[in-house]
Scaffold this active site. Structure first.
Site, PDB file in Angstrom:
ATOM      1  N   ASP A   1      62.176  85.620  63.232  1.00 49.54           N
ATOM      2  CA  ASP A   1      63.692  85.423  63.294  1.00 49.54           C
ATOM      3  C   ASP A   1      63.731  86.173  64.766  1.00 49.54           C
ATOM      4  OD1 ASP A   1      66.146  84.939  62.442  1.00 49.54           O
ATOM      5  OD2 ASP A   1      65.461  84.847  60.701  1.00 49.54           O
TER       6      ASP A   1
ATOM      7  N   GLY B   1      62.958  81.564  61.210  1.00 47.57           N
ATOM      8  CA  GLY B   1      64.141  81.875  60.286  1.00 47.57           C
ATOM      9  C   GLY B   1      63.737  82.806  59.358  1.00 47.57           C
TER      10      GLY B   1
ATOM     11  N   ASP C   1      63.380  83.566  69.544  1.00 51.48           N
ATOM     12  CA  ASP C   1      64.609  82.951  69.625  1.00 51.48           C
ATOM     13  C   ASP C   1      64.318  81.503  69.429  1.00 51.48           C
ATOM     14  OD1 ASP C   1      66.842  81.689  70.512  1.00 51.48           O
ATOM     15  OD2 ASP C   1      67.369  83.463  71.558  1.00 51.48           O
TER      16      ASP C   1
ATOM     17  N   LYS D   1      71.959  68.227  60.948  1.00 46.92           N
ATOM     18  CA  LYS D   1      71.121  67.618  59.710  1.00 46.92           C
ATOM     19  C   LYS D   1      71.243  66.385  59.614  1.00 46.92           C
ATOM     20  CE  LYS D   1      69.879  71.852  58.240  1.00 46.92           C
ATOM     21  NZ  LYS D   1      68.781  72.621  58.735  1.00 46.92           N
TER      22      LYS D   1
ATOM     23  N   TYR E   1      77.889  70.809  61.507  1.00 46.98           N
ATOM     24  CA  TYR E   1      76.141  70.697  60.477  1.00 46.98           C
ATOM     25  C   TYR E   1      75.567  70.170  59.880  1.00 46.98           C
ATOM     26  CZ  TYR E   1      73.231  73.449  56.711  1.00 46.98           C
ATOM     27  OH  TYR E   1      72.765  73.267  55.705  1.00 46.98           O
TER      28      TYR E   1
END
Ligand code: SER
Length: 324
Positions: A35, A9, A50, A144, A140
């Site tokens: 990324d 990322g 990926d 997390k 999200y």
């Protein structure tokens, strides 16, 4: 043992800035940025990964003898609501791939970012403690919160040295956020220096915890460098920077741009923000690894405006092309 870092990322808001800091710290040859897409004009080693593809992560780890992984790829709070099941799938699959590759390759240390999005209505809104009840209301946040528990599981069961921070909204001039609820606090500075009107998707009194990029990066590196025995939290650490509402940042910006116009059109992101803490208690991070933020709203505003003016070349009166 030589430290070789893989950042998954690396094109993202935090990833791009963290990559540079880690290159500075470990040397360009010891940092592998990755990324979904190759970054244009990147100075260093870059691999297209990926992160839903475990074999690909494993191959890169083996190729470079990676010793540390920073797993920053995720779909954020607002974007995640467009397709909840896909968000869950991507956020969890990429995490499990990193956890498994790390376990099987004896990775020495792993970083997993969490977020204030893990909190919901069951947690106190002010000075939310590290061990508050977690009932997130976005996919999200759910991913997390689950991720934090899986991180702890891998630590307890396999001894994987995985560390995590619950970031507040991150504000920086170096990169653009994508798909978050706190993104307004970056966009607003871009509009201010371009002398354009800003349409705010939160209410003017929607106070949220925020942190300046420099502080966020320093926190990450300080946590990753802390002695293992100091790390008492294996889910994720609360860290505080500052807290402010859109109205407060507007007031600060107007000291430099008195004619700055803001229109408030709250949308679904206001519902997300209303369930998040207004301020964060970071006593445990302070105690365990000496966390201390340096930037307040005034210094953030001054730095953002100065740097963005340079990036838009506003001083030279040329076209307002963003040079990110
Ligand atoms: N900045 C993130 C978001 O708004 C929170 O981690 O989604």
């Amino acid at each position: 043992m030589k430290t070789v870092v893989l950042i998954i990322g690396a094109n993202g808001q935090l990833g791009s800035v963290l990559t540079e800091s880690l290159q500075h710290k470990h040397g360009k040859d010891n940092v592998i940025a990755s990324d979904l897409h190759q970054r244009k004009s990147f100075d260093g080693i870059f691999e297209v990964i990926d992160a839903t593809d475990k074999v690909r992560i494993q191959n890169v780890v083996t190729k470079y003898n990676v010793t540390q992984i920073y797993h920053l790829a995720a779909i954020l709070s607002a974007k995640g609501e467009e397709n909840p099941l896909q968000t869950w799938d991507i956020n969890m699959k990429t995490l499990f791939n990193v956890l498994e590759v790390s376990r099987l390759s004896n990775i020495e240390r792993v970083f997993f970012p969490s977020s204030i999005a893990v909190f919901g209505e069951g947690a106190p809104l002010s000075q939310t403690p590290n061990d508050a009840y977690l009932d997130p209301a976005t996919v999200y946040g759910i991913s997390k919160a689950a991720g934090e528990n899986w991180a702890q599981y891998y630590f307890l069961k396999y001894g994987l040295d995985i560390r995590s921070i619950r970031y507040p909204g991150v504000i920086g001039y170096q990169s653009l956020p994508g798909g978050g609820t706190t993104d307004y606090a970056v966009d607003i500075y871009h509009k201010a220096v371009l002398e354009q009107q800003f349409d705010c998707f939160l209410k003017e009194d929607a106070t949220l915890p925020m942190i300046f990029m420099e502080d966020a990066i320093r926190a990450t590196i300080e946590l990753m460098e802390a002695p293992k025995e100091n790390i008492t939290v294996r889910t994720s650490y609360n860290i505080a920077g500052i807290s402010f509402s859109p109205a407060e940042v507007v007031e600060e910006i107007r000291k430099l741009y008195p004619n700055f116009v803001v229109k408030y059109t709250p949308d679904f992101r206001q519902d997300i923000a209303s369930r998040w803490p207004k301020s964060i208690d970071d006593t445990t991070a302070k105690k365990d690894w000496g966390w201390k933020p340096e930037f307040d709203l005034e210094s953030i505003t001054a730095t953002m405006i100065q740097k963005l003016k340079q990036q838009y070349k506003i001083d030279s009166k040329s076209h307002n092309t963003l040079l990110l």
